[in-house]
Design a protein around this motif. Sequence first.
Motif, PDB file in Angstrom:
ATOM      1  N   GLN A   1      18.113   0.296   2.876  1.00 50.95           N
ATOM      2  CA  GLN A   1      17.424  -0.615   3.781  1.00 50.95           C
ATOM      3  C   GLN A   1      16.543  -1.527   2.937  1.00 50.95           C
ATOM      4  O   GLN A   1      15.819  -1.071   2.051  1.00 50.95           O
ATOM      5  N   PHE A   2      16.624  -2.825   3.210  1.00 52.10           N
ATOM      6  CA  PHE A   2      15.816  -3.816   2.521  1.00 52.10           C
ATOM      7  C   PHE A   2      14.962  -4.525   3.568  1.00 52.10           C
ATOM      8  O   PHE A   2      15.506  -5.180   4.461  1.00 52.10           O
ATOM      9  N   PHE A   3      13.649  -4.392   3.468  1.00 51.26           N
ATOM     10  CA  PHE A   3      12.725  -4.988   4.428  1.00 51.26           C
ATOM     11  C   PHE A   3      11.844  -5.983   3.684  1.00 51.26           C
ATOM     12  O   PHE A   3      11.163  -5.618   2.728  1.00 51.26           O
ATOM     13  N   ARG A   4      11.868  -7.249   4.119  1.00 55.90           N
ATOM     14  CA  ARG A   4      11.144  -8.313   3.423  1.00 55.90           C
ATOM     15  C   ARG A   4      10.462  -9.248   4.440  1.00 55.90           C
ATOM     16  O   ARG A   4      10.975 -10.312   4.736  1.00 55.90           O
ATOM     17  N   PRO A   5       9.279  -8.859   4.943  1.00 53.11           N
ATOM     18  CA  PRO A   5       8.546  -9.747   5.848  1.00 53.11           C
ATOM     19  C   PRO A   5       7.641 -10.701   5.065  1.00 53.11           C
ATOM     20  O   PRO A   5       7.229 -10.407   3.938  1.00 53.11           O
ATOM     21  N   GLY A   6       7.335 -11.826   5.661  1.00 52.77           N
ATOM     22  CA  GLY A   6       6.432 -12.791   5.041  1.00 52.77           C
ATOM     23  C   GLY A   6       5.674 -13.562   6.110  1.00 52.77           C
ATOM     24  O   GLY A   6       6.105 -13.643   7.265  1.00 52.77           O
ATOM     25  N   ALA A   7       4.541 -14.132   5.717  1.00 55.31           N
ATOM     26  CA  ALA A   7       3.742 -14.953   6.624  1.00 55.31           C
ATOM     27  C   ALA A   7       3.160 -16.113   5.829  1.00 55.31           C
ATOM     28  O   ALA A   7       2.890 -15.988   4.633  1.00 55.31           O
ATOM     29  N   TYR A   8       2.970 -17.239   6.505  1.00 55.25           N
ATOM     30  CA  TYR A   8       2.417 -18.407   5.821  1.00 55.25           C
ATOM     31  C   TYR A   8       1.483 -19.156   6.753  1.00 55.25           C
ATOM     32  O   TYR A   8       1.555 -19.036   7.982  1.00 55.25           O
ATOM     33  N   VAL A   9       0.588 -19.918   6.140  1.00 56.98           N
ATOM     34  CA  VAL A   9      -0.331 -20.778   6.882  1.00 56.98           C
ATOM     35  C   VAL A   9      -0.602 -22.011   6.030  1.00 56.98           C
ATOM     36  O   VAL A   9      -0.638 -21.927   4.796  1.00 56.98           O
TER      37      VAL A   9
ATOM     38  N   TYR B   1       6.046  -9.341   1.468  1.00 55.83           N
ATOM     39  CA  TYR B   1       6.204  -7.957   1.030  1.00 55.83           C
ATOM     40  C   TYR B   1       7.679  -7.764   0.715  1.00 55.83           C
ATOM     41  O   TYR B   1       8.546  -8.032   1.559  1.00 55.83           O
ATOM     42  N   ILE B   2       7.964  -7.311  -0.497  1.00 49.61           N
ATOM     43  CA  ILE B   2       9.345  -7.054  -0.921  1.00 49.61           C
ATOM     44  C   ILE B   2       9.512  -5.538  -0.940  1.00 49.61           C
ATOM     45  O   ILE B   2       9.127  -4.868  -1.897  1.00 49.61           O
ATOM     46  N   GLY B   3      10.034  -5.014   0.160  1.00 55.23           N
ATOM     47  CA  GLY B   3      10.073  -3.573   0.370  1.00 55.23           C
ATOM     48  C   GLY B   3      10.883  -2.796  -0.650  1.00 55.23           C
ATOM     49  O   GLY B   3      10.515  -1.680  -1.005  1.00 55.23           O
ATOM     50  N   ASP B   4      11.970  -3.372  -1.143  1.00 52.76           N
ATOM     51  CA  ASP B   4      12.818  -2.620  -2.070  1.00 52.76           C
ATOM     52  C   ASP B   4      12.141  -2.390  -3.420  1.00 52.76           C
ATOM     53  O   ASP B   4      12.495  -1.462  -4.136  1.00 52.76           O
ATOM     54  N   ILE B   5      11.154  -3.196  -3.787  1.00 54.78           N
ATOM     55  CA  ILE B   5      10.400  -2.945  -5.025  1.00 54.78           C
ATOM     56  C   ILE B   5       8.937  -2.605  -4.712  1.00 54.78           C
ATOM     57  O   ILE B   5       8.124  -2.463  -5.618  1.00 54.78           O
ATOM     58  N   GLU B   6       8.608  -2.493  -3.417  1.00 58.77           N
ATOM     59  CA  GLU B   6       7.276  -2.111  -2.951  1.00 58.77           C
ATOM     60  C   GLU B   6       6.184  -2.976  -3.571  1.00 58.77           C
ATOM     61  O   GLU B   6       5.206  -2.486  -4.115  1.00 58.77           O
ATOM     62  N   ARG B   7       6.362  -4.305  -3.469  1.00 60.32           N
ATOM     63  CA  ARG B   7       5.394  -5.239  -4.051  1.00 60.32           C
ATOM     64  C   ARG B   7       5.026  -6.323  -3.047  1.00 60.32           C
ATOM     65  O   ARG B   7       5.864  -6.821  -2.304  1.00 60.32           O
ATOM     66  N   TRP B   8       3.736  -6.693  -3.083  1.00 62.76           N
ATOM     67  CA  TRP B   8       3.216  -7.822  -2.319  1.00 62.76           C
ATOM     68  C   TRP B   8       3.122  -9.026  -3.237  1.00 62.76           C
ATOM     69  O   TRP B   8       2.826  -8.877  -4.426  1.00 62.76           O
ATOM     70  N   THR B   9       3.357 -10.213  -2.696  1.00 62.55           N
ATOM     71  CA  THR B   9       3.147 -11.445  -3.461  1.00 62.55           C
ATOM     72  C   THR B   9       2.235 -12.361  -2.642  1.00 62.55           C
ATOM     73  O   THR B   9       2.264 -12.351  -1.414  1.00 62.55           O
ATOM     74  N   PHE B  10       1.435 -13.155  -3.340  1.00 64.17           N
ATOM     75  CA  PHE B  10       0.535 -14.121  -2.710  1.00 64.17           C
ATOM     76  C   PHE B  10       0.725 -15.447  -3.429  1.00 64.17           C
ATOM     77  O   PHE B  10       0.588 -15.523  -4.656  1.00 64.17           O
ATOM     78  N   ASP B  11       1.055 -16.490  -2.672  1.00 62.80           N
ATOM     79  CA  ASP B  11       1.377 -17.790  -3.244  1.00 62.80           C
ATOM     80  C   ASP B  11       0.501 -18.891  -2.639  1.00 62.80           C
ATOM     81  O   ASP B  11       0.820 -19.437  -1.585  1.00 62.80           O
ATOM     82  N   PRO B  12      -0.604 -19.257  -3.319  1.00 62.79           N
ATOM     83  CA  PRO B  12      -1.398 -20.398  -2.849  1.00 62.79           C
ATOM     84  C   PRO B  12      -0.749 -21.711  -3.283  1.00 62.79           C
ATOM     85  O   PRO B  12      -0.088 -21.774  -4.326  1.00 62.79           O
ATOM     86  N   ARG B  13      -0.943 -22.763  -2.455  1.00 61.25           N
ATOM     87  CA  ARG B  13      -0.329 -24.066  -2.729  1.00 61.25           C
ATOM     88  C   ARG B  13      -1.237 -25.177  -2.235  1.00 61.25           C
ATOM     89  O   ARG B  13      -2.018 -24.986  -1.311  1.00 61.25           O
TER      90      ARG B  13
ATOM     91  N   GLY C   1       1.593 -25.312  -6.921  1.00 67.88           N
ATOM     92  CA  GLY C   1       1.738 -24.097  -6.132  1.00 67.88           C
ATOM     93  C   GLY C   1       2.414 -22.987  -6.909  1.00 67.88           C
ATOM     94  O   GLY C   1       3.119 -23.223  -7.880  1.00 67.88           O
ATOM     95  N   LEU C   2       2.159 -21.781  -6.454  1.00 59.58           N
ATOM     96  CA  LEU C   2       2.777 -20.584  -7.005  1.00 59.58           C
ATOM     97  C   LEU C   2       3.901 -20.175  -6.061  1.00 59.58           C
ATOM     98  O   LEU C   2       3.712 -20.165  -4.839  1.00 59.58           O
ATOM     99  N   PHE C   3       5.077 -19.860  -6.613  1.00 55.45           N
ATOM    100  CA  PHE C   3       6.240 -19.501  -5.807  1.00 55.45           C
ATOM    101  C   PHE C   3       6.886 -18.242  -6.388  1.00 55.45           C
ATOM    102  O   PHE C   3       7.334 -18.249  -7.526  1.00 55.45           O
ATOM    103  N   HIS C   4       6.913 -17.160  -5.602  1.00 52.54           N
ATOM    104  CA  HIS C   4       7.590 -15.926  -5.991  1.00 52.54           C
ATOM    105  C   HIS C   4       8.977 -15.891  -5.363  1.00 52.54           C
ATOM    106  O   HIS C   4       9.220 -16.522  -4.331  1.00 52.54           O
ATOM    107  N   GLN C   5       9.853 -15.111  -5.961  1.00 50.96           N
ATOM    108  CA  GLN C   5      11.200 -14.921  -5.434  1.00 50.96           C
ATOM    109  C   GLN C   5      11.534 -13.440  -5.517  1.00 50.96           C
ATOM    110  O   GLN C   5      11.269 -12.790  -6.532  1.00 50.96           O
ATOM    111  N   ALA C   6      12.126 -12.912  -4.476  1.00 43.28           N
ATOM    112  CA  ALA C   6      12.543 -11.511  -4.489  1.00 43.28           C
ATOM    113  C   ALA C   6      13.749 -11.347  -5.411  1.00 43.28           C
ATOM    114  O   ALA C   6      14.591 -12.234  -5.496  1.00 43.28           O
TER     115      ALA C   6
END
Length: 182
Positions: free
Chosen positions: A80-88, A108-120, A138-143
């Motif tokens: 199971q791969f769960f990857r929720p995200g939110a932006y404002v 949140y990248i559930g398969d590696i259990e990591r949170w990312t925060f990307d300000p722009r 801006g900072l941009f993460h990728q799963a």
Amino acid sequence: QKAGPDLTLDVPGWDFYLRAEWRARVAHSLRLIGGVDVQETWVTGATYDGPAITQLDGDPEGLNDTVTGKQHVQFDRGYQFFRPGAYVEAIWQPVARLSLVPGARVDYIGDIERWTFDPRLTARYELSPTTALKGGVGLFHQAPDYAETIPNVGNPHLEAPYAIHYSLGVEQIVRERLKLTL
């Protein structure tokens, strides 16, 4: 399915995607946008027999595309791969010629259990009715790719790759239906 004489790959499953966005005008010069993205993938009984997954980009060994002599790994299970995200983001126009768009995204990248925060932050300033300067940072993460994080095949302890993006540009309206952007 047989992918070759000694390779097996079968990945049955389901994908679920949800995206919702809300917009509000808080004041004459301020609008807010917020949203959520949810991605969930259920692999109900994957079967794999082949070489261990290595990084997809920047691997000098990856230039050799043969699988002969590479160590094989196997698995037969569900994932199971769960990857929720939110932006404002806010669209703020403090003066008539200037627009600022600060924003942020959390994933949140559930398969590696990591949170990312990307300000722009992006900005646009009108030098004249036909010329505007614009820029952003801006900072941009990728799963990671799914196969890269599966235990015994990939590495579930990966970090999320990221990049810092910068941009600078100019827009020039030449005629009513012609705008040049650099």
